[in-house]
Motif scaffolding. Structure first.
Motif, PDB file in Angstrom:
ATOM      1  N   HIS A 272       0.803  -1.221   0.000  1.00 22.23           N
ATOM      2  CA  HIS A 272       0.000   0.000   0.000  1.00 22.23           C
ATOM      3  C   HIS A 272       0.835   1.269   0.000  1.00 22.23           C
ATOM      4  N   ASP A 273       2.124   1.193   0.389  1.00 20.01           N
ATOM      5  CA  ASP A 273       2.897   2.392   0.741  1.00 20.01           C
ATOM      6  C   ASP A 273       2.865   3.482  -0.328  1.00 20.01           C
ATOM      7  N   TYR A 274       3.052   3.094  -1.589  1.00 21.85           N
ATOM      8  CA  TYR A 274       3.161   4.107  -2.639  1.00 21.85           C
ATOM      9  C   TYR A 274       1.832   4.805  -2.919  1.00 21.85           C
ATOM     10  N   LEU A 275       0.728   4.242  -2.401  1.00 18.15           N
ATOM     11  CA  LEU A 275      -0.584   4.865  -2.567  1.00 18.15           C
ATOM     12  C   LEU A 275      -1.000   5.701  -1.353  1.00 18.15           C
ATOM     13  N   LEU A 276      -0.109   5.883  -0.394  1.00 18.08           N
ATOM     14  CA  LEU A 276      -0.464   6.637   0.814  1.00 18.08           C
ATOM     15  C   LEU A 276      -0.967   8.058   0.541  1.00 18.08           C
ATOM     16  N   PRO A 277      -0.495   8.746  -0.523  1.00 15.98           N
ATOM     17  CA  PRO A 277      -1.035  10.090  -0.768  1.00 15.98           C
ATOM     18  C   PRO A 277      -2.554  10.136  -0.975  1.00 15.98           C
ATOM     19  N   LEU A 278      -3.176   9.010  -1.294  1.00 10.06           N
ATOM     20  CA  LEU A 278      -4.642   9.006  -1.420  1.00 10.06           C
ATOM     21  C   LEU A 278      -5.322   9.330  -0.094  1.00 10.06           C
ATOM     22  N   ALA A 279      -4.599   9.174   1.005  1.00 10.58           N
ATOM     23  CA  ALA A 279      -5.177   9.497   2.317  1.00 10.58           C
ATOM     24  C   ALA A 279      -5.582  10.962   2.401  1.00 10.58           C
ATOM     25  N   ARG A 280      -5.042  11.798   1.523  1.00  9.05           N
ATOM     26  CA  ARG A 280      -5.436  13.223   1.501  1.00  9.05           C
ATOM     27  C   ARG A 280      -6.923  13.389   1.204  1.00  9.05           C
ATOM     28  N   LEU A 281      -7.532  12.401   0.568  1.00  7.36           N
ATOM     29  CA  LEU A 281      -8.968  12.497   0.285  1.00  7.36           C
ATOM     30  C   LEU A 281      -9.782  12.556   1.570  1.00  7.36           C
ATOM     31  N   ALA A 282      -9.236  12.000   2.661  1.00  9.21           N
ATOM     32  CA  ALA A 282      -9.946  12.044   3.938  1.00  9.21           C
ATOM     33  C   ALA A 282     -10.100  13.481   4.432  1.00  9.21           C
ATOM     34  N   GLU A 283      -9.152  14.337   4.073  1.00  5.50           N
ATOM     35  CA  GLU A 283      -9.247  15.752   4.463  1.00  5.50           C
ATOM     36  C   GLU A 283     -10.379  16.454   3.718  1.00  5.50           C
ATOM     37  N   GLN A 284     -10.819  15.853   2.592  1.00  2.44           N
ATOM     38  CA  GLN A 284     -11.934  16.397   1.821  1.00  2.44           C
ATOM     39  C   GLN A 284     -13.254  15.727   2.189  1.00  2.44           C
ATOM     40  N   GLY A 285     -13.194  14.768   3.120  1.00  4.60           N
ATOM     41  CA  GLY A 285     -14.431  14.157   3.606  1.00  4.60           C
ATOM     42  C   GLY A 285     -14.685  12.725   3.183  1.00  4.60           C
TER      43      GLY A 285
ATOM     44  N   LEU B 275      -5.431  15.219  -7.134  1.00  2.00           N
ATOM     45  CA  LEU B 275      -6.425  15.419  -6.076  1.00  2.00           C
ATOM     46  C   LEU B 275      -7.662  16.119  -6.631  1.00  2.00           C
ATOM     47  N   ASP B 276      -7.450  17.097  -7.505  1.00  2.00           N
ATOM     48  CA  ASP B 276      -8.589  17.808  -8.116  1.00  2.00           C
ATOM     49  C   ASP B 276      -9.452  16.850  -8.937  1.00  2.00           C
ATOM     50  N   VAL B 277      -8.806  16.010  -9.745  1.00  2.00           N
ATOM     51  CA  VAL B 277      -9.543  15.070 -10.599  1.00  2.00           C
ATOM     52  C   VAL B 277     -10.321  14.069  -9.743  1.00  2.00           C
ATOM     53  N   MET B 278      -9.676  13.574  -8.696  1.00  2.00           N
ATOM     54  CA  MET B 278     -10.337  12.593  -7.834  1.00  2.00           C
ATOM     55  C   MET B 278     -11.523  13.203  -7.094  1.00  2.00           C
ATOM     56  N   THR B 279     -11.346  14.382  -6.520  1.00  2.00           N
ATOM     57  CA  THR B 279     -12.445  14.983  -5.756  1.00  2.00           C
ATOM     58  C   THR B 279     -13.603  15.368  -6.671  1.00  2.00           C
ATOM     59  N   ASP B 280     -13.286  15.796  -7.896  1.00  2.00           N
ATOM     60  CA  ASP B 280     -14.329  16.118  -8.862  1.00  2.00           C
ATOM     61  C   ASP B 280     -15.149  14.871  -9.204  1.00  2.00           C
ATOM     62  N   PHE B 281     -14.460  13.752  -9.401  1.00  2.00           N
ATOM     63  CA  PHE B 281     -15.144  12.495  -9.690  1.00  2.00           C
ATOM     64  C   PHE B 281     -16.001  12.058  -8.500  1.00  2.00           C
TER      65      PHE B 281
END
Length: 298
Positions: free
Chosen positions: A44-57, A288-294
């Motif tokens: 999982h380590d290289y995907l840890l930046p996805l945790a930033r989505l938690a800050e968006q809810g 992050l913009d693309v993911m949150t928009d989706f």
């Protein structure tokens, strides 16, 4: 810096254990985003930046697939044990065990992409969205594209790779140096490699059982059990809103992603112009913009 996890632990998977970590509160309203890593045999380590989505809810679940990272290691298992069906069952089990089966999104990166697509073909009622990132729909097509990308490497590099592949000397420093030329072009264009990616890369070689059995010695020399695997014929069954992600310099070229676009109704495709195989690391803000928009569109 990725947010700190809310919880870590393991869930039972038959007689084995699957390690996971969560960021944000599961079941609080918005669907949980389950990050399904590549390999097979990475972590999982290289995907840890996805945790930033938690800050968006959106709460985020990371996990290590069986055989790697914090999950049960089985270096003595026969090759026939390691199958697509095994990892599909592990993903199904994880979603149920965490209590999110009625409200979740899958993010499948590289090998995780066709694995998540396989899950989505069953039309699970709680699956709200599907992200297929930097992923092949067909390993035979992947191998054709690897041959094309390899032919474009600097003079001598391809010859070095072919010579060591014929001899099976994958641990040779000469082979590893030639391999790195390909990786720096088509896997991660950031120099030096980010810590999270390096962590996953080293984890593969700490226990290469799964990677060597199913994939092979490198990303571009797939000689394992996946070499003939394709999900193309089943993609028409997917009815989940789907986002496709790839990089302009990706080893997952447009040819290997195109079947997802052609077969999944309404699939949206975002190509990251400055990225190769890891847009979430190479272009993190746009990612992050693309993911949150989706996610907001679901």
């Amino acid at each position: 810096m990725s947010p700190q996890p809310s919880a870590k632990g393991t869930v039972p998977f038959g007689e084995y254990r699957t390690w996971y970590r969560t960021t944000g509160e599961l079941g609080a309203g918005r669907p949980a985003v389950v990050a399904v890593h590549g390999g097979p045999g990475s972590t999982h380590d290289y995907l840890l930046p996805l945790a930033r989505l938690a800050e968006q809810g959106w709460p985020v679940v990371h996990y290590d697939q069986l055989g790697n990272g914090g999950s049960t290691h089985l270096p003595g298992k026969e090759p026939e044990f390691w199958t697509v069906e095994l990892f599909a069952a592990e993903l199904d089990n994880l979603v149920r065990q965490l209590g999110i089966a009625d409200n979740y999104v899958l993010y499948g990166q590289s090998w995780g992409g066709p694995l998540c697509a396989t899950h989505a073909m069953g039309r699970p009622p709680g699956l709200r969205g599907l992200v297929v990132a930097n992923a092949p729909a067909s390993y035979p097509i992947w191998l054709e594209e690897m041959a094309r990308l390899r032919s474009q490497l600097p003079p001598g590099v391809q010859e070095t790779l072919l010579r060591h592949e014929a001899a099976g000397t994958y641990e040779s420093q000469e082979y590893l140096a030639a391999m790195r030329v390909f990786y720096d072009r088509h896997v991660c264009r950031i120099q030096p490699w980010p810590r999270d990616f390096l962590s996953s890369f080293m984890e593969i070689y700490n226990d290469p059982t799964v990677y060597y059995t199913m994939n092979g010695p490198t990303e571009f020399h797939v000689i394992g059990s996946l070499k003939d695997w394709s999900v193309i014929d089943g993609l028409d069954a997917i009815r989940t809103p789907t986002l496709l992600i790839s990089g302009r310099h990706d080893e997952a070229t447009e040819a290997v992603v195109q079947p997802y676009k052609d077969r999944i109704p309404g699939a949206r495709w975002e190509i990251f112009e400055e990225s190769s195989h890891l847009p979430h690391l190479e272009e993190p803000d746009r990612f992050l913009d693309v993911m949150t928009d989706f996610l907001k569109s679901l």
